[in-house]
Design a protein around this motif. Structure first.
Motif, PDB file in Angstrom:
ATOM      1  N   ILE A 139      28.288  21.583  45.085  1.00  0.00           N
ATOM      2  CA  ILE A 139      28.716  22.619  44.133  1.00  0.00           C
ATOM      3  C   ILE A 139      27.891  23.883  44.351  1.00  0.00           C
ATOM      4  O   ILE A 139      28.415  24.999  44.373  1.00  0.00           O
ATOM      5  N   ASN A 140      26.590  23.709  44.526  1.00  0.00           N
ATOM      6  CA  ASN A 140      25.689  24.840  44.722  1.00  0.00           C
ATOM      7  C   ASN A 140      26.065  25.655  45.960  1.00  0.00           C
ATOM      8  O   ASN A 140      26.114  26.888  45.924  1.00  0.00           O
ATOM      9  N   ALA A 141      26.366  24.956  47.061  1.00  0.00           N
ATOM     10  CA  ALA A 141      26.681  25.650  48.316  1.00  0.00           C
ATOM     11  C   ALA A 141      27.988  26.445  48.201  1.00  0.00           C
ATOM     12  O   ALA A 141      28.083  27.596  48.644  1.00  0.00           O
ATOM     13  N   THR A 142      28.996  25.826  47.592  1.00  0.00           N
ATOM     14  CA  THR A 142      30.282  26.534  47.448  1.00  0.00           C
ATOM     15  C   THR A 142      30.155  27.703  46.489  1.00  0.00           C
ATOM     16  O   THR A 142      30.715  28.780  46.722  1.00  0.00           O
ATOM     17  N   ALA A 143      29.410  27.512  45.396  1.00  0.00           N
ATOM     18  CA  ALA A 143      29.196  28.606  44.446  1.00  0.00           C
ATOM     19  C   ALA A 143      28.469  29.766  45.123  1.00  0.00           C
ATOM     20  O   ALA A 143      28.745  30.944  44.840  1.00  0.00           O
ATOM     21  N   LEU A 144      27.547  29.443  46.020  1.00  0.00           N
ATOM     22  CA  LEU A 144      26.847  30.502  46.762  1.00  0.00           C
ATOM     23  C   LEU A 144      27.829  31.304  47.619  1.00  0.00           C
ATOM     24  O   LEU A 144      27.778  32.543  47.665  1.00  0.00           O
ATOM     25  N   GLU A 145      28.747  30.611  48.278  1.00  0.00           N
ATOM     26  CA  GLU A 145      29.745  31.313  49.095  1.00  0.00           C
ATOM     27  C   GLU A 145      30.623  32.224  48.238  1.00  0.00           C
ATOM     28  O   GLU A 145      30.925  33.365  48.618  1.00  0.00           O
ATOM     29  N   ILE A 146      31.017  31.733  47.076  1.00  0.00           N
ATOM     30  CA  ILE A 146      31.854  32.546  46.187  1.00  0.00           C
ATOM     31  C   ILE A 146      31.056  33.736  45.645  1.00  0.00           C
ATOM     32  O   ILE A 146      31.576  34.846  45.515  1.00  0.00           O
ATOM     33  N   GLY A 181      32.096  37.597  46.040  1.00  0.00           N
ATOM     34  CA  GLY A 181      32.164  38.568  44.949  1.00  0.00           C
ATOM     35  C   GLY A 181      31.309  39.784  45.225  1.00  0.00           C
ATOM     36  O   GLY A 181      31.692  40.915  44.931  1.00  0.00           O
ATOM     37  N   LEU A 182      30.135  39.563  45.798  1.00  0.00           N
ATOM     38  CA  LEU A 182      29.246  40.676  46.142  1.00  0.00           C
ATOM     39  C   LEU A 182      29.910  41.623  47.123  1.00  0.00           C
ATOM     40  O   LEU A 182      29.733  42.847  47.065  1.00  0.00           O
ATOM     41  N   ASN A 183      30.709  41.071  48.032  1.00  0.00           N
ATOM     42  CA  ASN A 183      31.417  41.888  49.032  1.00  0.00           C
ATOM     43  C   ASN A 183      32.811  42.300  48.574  1.00  0.00           C
ATOM     44  O   ASN A 183      33.580  42.866  49.359  1.00  0.00           O
ATOM     45  N   SER A 184      33.152  41.977  47.297  1.00  0.00           N
ATOM     46  CA  SER A 184      34.496  42.264  46.754  1.00  0.00           C
ATOM     47  C   SER A 184      35.590  41.629  47.608  1.00  0.00           C
ATOM     48  O   SER A 184      36.693  42.159  47.713  1.00  0.00           O
ATOM     49  N   ASN A 185      35.272  40.492  48.234  1.00  0.00           N
ATOM     50  CA  ASN A 185      36.252  39.774  49.063  1.00  0.00           C
ATOM     51  C   ASN A 185      36.937  38.725  48.175  1.00  0.00           C
ATOM     52  O   ASN A 185      36.626  37.533  48.210  1.00  0.00           O
ATOM     53  N   ILE A 186      37.881  39.191  47.354  1.00  0.00           N
ATOM     54  CA  ILE A 186      38.544  38.308  46.394  1.00  0.00           C
ATOM     55  C   ILE A 186      39.364  37.240  47.121  1.00  0.00           C
ATOM     56  O   ILE A 186      39.482  36.100  46.658  1.00  0.00           O
ATOM     57  N   GLY A 187      39.926  37.617  48.267  1.00  0.00           N
ATOM     58  CA  GLY A 187      40.710  36.647  49.034  1.00  0.00           C
ATOM     59  C   GLY A 187      39.887  35.438  49.420  1.00  0.00           C
ATOM     60  O   GLY A 187      40.345  34.295  49.338  1.00  0.00           O
ATOM     61  N   ARG A 188      38.657  35.692  49.871  1.00  0.00           N
ATOM     62  CA  ARG A 188      37.774  34.580  50.235  1.00  0.00           C
ATOM     63  C   ARG A 188      37.433  33.735  49.014  1.00  0.00           C
ATOM     64  O   ARG A 188      37.404  32.492  49.094  1.00  0.00           O
ATOM     65  N   ALA A 189      37.213  34.375  47.869  1.00  0.00           N
ATOM     66  CA  ALA A 189      36.906  33.635  46.650  1.00  0.00           C
ATOM     67  C   ALA A 189      38.068  32.725  46.258  1.00  0.00           C
ATOM     68  O   ALA A 189      37.866  31.585  45.838  1.00  0.00           O
ATOM     69  N   ILE A 190      39.294  33.230  46.400  1.00  0.00           N
ATOM     70  CA  ILE A 190      40.481  32.422  46.090  1.00  0.00           C
ATOM     71  C   ILE A 190      40.535  31.189  46.985  1.00  0.00           C
ATOM     72  O   ILE A 190      40.835  30.076  46.533  1.00  0.00           O
ATOM     73  N   GLU A 191      40.237  31.385  48.273  1.00  0.00           N
ATOM     74  CA  GLU A 191      40.270  30.270  49.222  1.00  0.00           C
ATOM     75  C   GLU A 191      39.236  29.202  48.877  1.00  0.00           C
ATOM     76  O   GLU A 191      39.455  28.012  49.138  1.00  0.00           O
ATOM     77  N   LEU A 192      38.118  29.616  48.282  1.00  0.00           N
ATOM     78  CA  LEU A 192      37.026  28.676  48.022  1.00  0.00           C
ATOM     79  C   LEU A 192      37.187  27.907  46.709  1.00  0.00           C
ATOM     80  O   LEU A 192      36.510  26.888  46.499  1.00  0.00           O
TER      81      LEU A 192
END
Length: 911
Positions: free
Chosen positions: A864-871, A875-886
């Motif tokens: 959970i920690n690792a995936t939350a870090l990726e999200i 978010g920091l990069n405003s890459n919402i598409g990547r957040a949706i994928e994760l």
């Protein structure tokens, strides 16, 4: 004067007046003068010559005399005021005479009887002029060309509060000085009162020391073409100025009140969201427990009501931000296709839940690499599409993007959102963009909502310089349209070619059939496939599609691939696929099933029906390309597991070929290790730019990670060399420099993106996802077969209970308490994260993911920690598409945690 002298002048028939030049007082008057003018001798000797001579030339002449200019006059017409108020015209002459060194002026005049009516008219005009000057609300001051006061009205004296003794003194300089002394800017007023011969009109505002404000307008006085004086008009505008100041103060007070209201709404919205997320999270947690039907129904009502309330809160929050004028527009590079596909992916699931189909079309002439504010565009589209989802019960919601004529090197896009919903009555259309309004009250009762979604979209469109319009027919649907103008990205920055495009070109001319009853989807897919070089046809129903397949096969030009929509009229896509597959003559035709919403077990069922691939609509271009490369690369007799969108995405990442250019061996080891952990296995390395150029000339790479500072040939020059060789492979800069202008330097050299050292895993992941749109090649075997089961997670990675207990200093009760809190709060935290992703707010995504990351770290929940870090990094990069994928991955991590043996044991213990 002797009696004889007196007798002599009294016998004269003409009027004789002797005037003292200094005071202009009449000192001698003969009998004819007294009789003609109707005064007694005593009365006449008390008057000034200006009391009886009143024509304008007379006045100017005697003013000149008073200033010391003595001139003789011969036969000049004059106008005399009699004691009874009548005016008499006379011909006069004036002589300068001396006696014992003193000068006198002798006036000799006789009446002109022939034109008495002219005298009457002149007298009337003079009287009217005097009355006009006295009745006006303005103070009038006339100054002659010599700078002396020629005339003033009583209003001027009252406005400037001129003392009576000062007026009687007839000291012009003293009067003007008294006026100037009252002005705050006395120098400017004094200068204006002395600019007599200026031909221009003037308009000034003078503040007085007592707080009053005078407006002064002046214009020159002409005689023929000669300026003989200047007329000044003063008006007291103190009251008007004070009213304006009061209005300004009232407006500022109202604006401050609005600002305070908007700030309060924003604060309260944030405060309300926190407990709301708790309610929704606990409801979701309860729904996963054993419940009877009545409890299930109650909880579903709670969840639905909570979602509606949260939607209202989100609308109020967005609107309050706009009202508080806290929104600023960015101008950054973005990929329009990536933005649209993200929006489509998010909304297609929401549409499928209502049994709707979401379709989109991007015209081929629309450029993809643009500059603007993608976050605001996302927000506009989310609001408009959300509105369509709310008011559409059946049918389709479509997003259409086309290009309009450019305006001054700016690209103008027309964006339309069409739905088949309830529509809007013509008399209500004008109300829908007003805050807190609905088309009618029944709409609010049935569908809910605050009426803020459309006003927010309208204001955002207007902030971006556009206008929004709507066309609607009741019970048939609605179309919202708006234009936005965007800037093309820097010259020379062409859209990178997808890595699989070269392989796709080898299949040029291949016949493909698309079967879909949705006109938007049908046109979008057929147009795209045609642009890619395929011989494409589109059919809207199963029966005609089957006939088309048979006819093409019988003519010797069969379709190599058929894309089939599941929801076809009359006969669905699965039935069509079975009928095609049952005919052995169609063995060389690959079938691809496309569904708006998929369910567990669908892939196996479609595989048994003869389908080679199974994709979710709307299909991303990268997935579509990868699917084509796979299914067209199979032999007719080749048996293989059905291809899915998920398997394509995972396999594509692992078979991409990368080149890392880095001169530092340690840095090279680090970056290759990170890439290996991310699942990339085909990684080549070069130690300098020259070697990199040589390798790229020999091998084809999907992406290049390029260090900037290297010996022989640095990254900038290596990139320029590759671009000169027409190498279009995406090149990502890696540099330790973070100064302003470094990014621009990389882009100017021809690089496509920019990463700073030390390389953050999340940023690298997002960058790779963005630029590796498609990496599959039919000739390259996948490292993991499509459809393979995911690798099972290490239980300790899911929840390391022993490590957690150690942190709790072996206090089992304390560990239980914290685990209980984590289980209770985590569902709400996940919902908060999903809300942030749905809103498209990168900052909110980062904050929500950061909270989950911290909580899971304390619980020793590594996955959970690792995936939350990726999200969080997305978010920091405003890459919402990547957040949706994760998000699916995070949900899986959470379910794994709940299913962990220690957590199950905890739940069964009744703690």
């Amino acid at each position: 004067m002797s009696s004889l002298e007196r007798l002599l002048i009294d016998q004269a028939e003409q009027m004789i007046l002797l005037v003292e030049p200094e005071s202009l007082r009449i000192v001698v008057a003969n009998r004819a003068a007294a009789q003609t003018l109707g005064y007694s001798d005593a009365e006449l000797l008390e008057k000034s010559i200006l009391d009886v001579e009143c024509s304008l030339p007379d006045v100017f002449y005697w003013e000149d005399v008073r200033s010391g200019q003595y001139l003789n006059i011969e036969s000049q017409e004059g106008l005399y005021l009699c004691a009874d108020g009548s005016m008499r015209t006379a011909a006069k002459s004036v002589r300068v005479v001396e006696q014992e060194g003193k000068r006198w002026l002798m006036v000799q005049a006789h009446e002109i009887h022939e034109e008495s009516h002219v005298q009457d008219d002149l007298a009337q005009a003079t009287s009217q002029l005097r009355a006009t000057l006295e009745s006006t609300g303005n103070g009038i001051l006339v100054i002659n060309w010599q700078g002396r006061i020629a005339s003033m009205n009583r209003r001027l004296s009252s406005m400037w509060q001129l003392p009576e003794d000062l007026l009687l003194s007839q000291d012009d300089e003293a009067i003007l000085d008294f006026m100037c002394a009252q002005a705050e800017d006395s120098a400017t007023l004094a200068s204006r009162l002395r600019e007599i011969v200026d031909e221009h009109e003037s308009d000034d505002l003078f503040k007085l020391v007592d707080g009053r404000v005078f407006e002064c307008k002046s214009l020159p006085q002409f005689l023929d073409e000669r300026i003989i004086g200047r007329v000044f008009g003063f008006s007291d505008i103190t009251g008007r100025i004070r009213i304006e100041e009061d209005l300004i103060a009232a407006r500022e007070k109202a604006e401050a009140a609005n600002q305070a209201k908007a700030t309060f709404l924003a604060m309260m919205s944030h405060e309300i969201r926190t407990p709301m997320n708790g309610v929704m999270g606990m409801t979701t947690l309860l729904l996963d427990t054993r419940l009877d039907s009545e409890q299930q129904r109650y909880l579903n009502i709670i969840r639905s009501s909570s979602e509606s309330l949260l939607s209202i809160i989100n609308d109020i929050l967005d609107f309050s931000k706009i009202e508080a004028q806290k929104l600023t527009l960015e101008v950054i590079d973005f990929n329009l296709l990536a933005l649209i596909e993200d929006i489509a992916e998010l909304n297609s699931f929401r549409a499928a839940e209502k049994g709707l189909e979401f379709a989109w079309r991007l015209d081929p002439d629309v450029p993809l690499l643009l500059r603007g504010d993608p976050g605001r565009i996302r927000q506009i589209l989310t609001n408009l599409i959300g509105n369509s989802l709310k008011f559409t019960e059946s049918g389709t919601i479509s997003l259409l993007i086309s290009r309009r004529p450019d305006v001054q090197d700016r690209i103008v896009l027309r964006i339309e959102i069409q739905d088949t919903g309830i529509g809007i009555a013509s008399e209500n259309i004008d109300k829908i963009f007003d805050p807190f309004e609905q088309a009618d009250s029944s709409t609010t009762r049935k569908y809910g909502g605050t009426g803020l979604g459309l006003p927010i979209a309208k204001q955002l469109v207007e902030l971006m310089g556009g206008e929004i319009s709507v066309l609607s027919v009741e019970n048939r649907g609605t179309t919202f349209s708006f234009d936005i103008d965007l800037v093309p990205q820097a010259a020379g920055r062409a859209e990178p070619e997808a890595p699989g495009m070269a392989s796709l070109r080898e299949l040029k001319g291949t016949r493909i059939l698309v079967v879909d009853d949705n006109d938007v989807t049908l046109k979008n897919v057929t147009t795209l496939l045609t642009v890619w070089g395929f011989n494409t046809e589109g059919i809207p129903d199963a029966e005609r599609a089957l006939a088309c397949i048979d006819a093409a096969r019988d003519t010797g030009a069969p379709f190599r691939c058929v894309f089939v929509d599941m929801s076809l009229p009359v006969s669905d896509g699965e039935s069509l696929g079975r009928r095609v597959h049952e005919n052995p003559a169609n063995a060389g035709t690959a079938l691809v099933m496309c569904v708006s919403a998929g369910y567990r077990g669908d892939a196996k069922r479609f595989e048994q029906a003869g389908f080679a691939a199974y994709l979710n609509k709307p299909v991303k271009r990268s997935i579509l390309m990868e699917c084509l490369l796979r299914v067209l690369g199979r032999r007719p007799d080749e048996a293989s597991t059905i291809i899915t969108g998920r398997s394509l995405a995972e396999a594509g990442k692992r078979i991409a070929r990368l080149l890392v250019v880095e001169d530092n061996p340690v840095n090279m080891m680090v970056i290759k290790g990170i890439l290996a952990k991310l699942g990339y296995t085909q990684i080549d390395s070069a130690s300098d730019g020259q070697q990199a150029v040589e390798m790229v000339e020999q091998e084809k790479y999907d992406l290049i990670l390029m260090d900037c500072q290297m010996p022989k040939l640095d990254g900038y020059d290596a990139t320029r060399r590759l671009r000169e060789l027409d190498i279009k492979t995406p090149i990502i800069a890696m540099t330790a420099h973070t100064l302003s202008g470094d990014r621009e330097k990389c882009l100017d050299a021809g690089m496509d993106d920019y990463l700073t050292k030390p390389i953050a895993i999340a940023k690298l992941t997002a960058c790779l996802d963005q630029w590796l749109m498609c990496t599959a090649d039919p000739a390259t075997p996948a490292i993991i077969p499509s459809g393979a089961e995911p690798e099972r997670q290490d239980p300790d990675a899911v929840f390391n209970y022993s490590a957690f207990l150690k942190i709790m200093m072996d206090d089992a009760e304390l560990a239980k308490t914290l685990l209980q809190m984590f289980l209770a709060n985590m569902p709400g935290d996940l919902e908060k994260l999903k809300d942030a992703i749905a809103s498209g707010d990168g900052s909110a995504v980062r904050s929500a993911a950061h909270f989950i990351k911290g909580a899971s770290a304390n619980m020793c929940a590594q996955t959970i920690n690792a995936t939350a870090l990726e999200i969080e990094q997305a978010g920091l990069n405003s890459n919402i598409g990547r957040a949706i994928e994760l998000i699916p991955k995070l949900d899986t991590n959470w379910l794994d945690f709940v299913a962990h043996a220690k957590v199950v044991e905890f739940n069964e213990s009744g703690a």
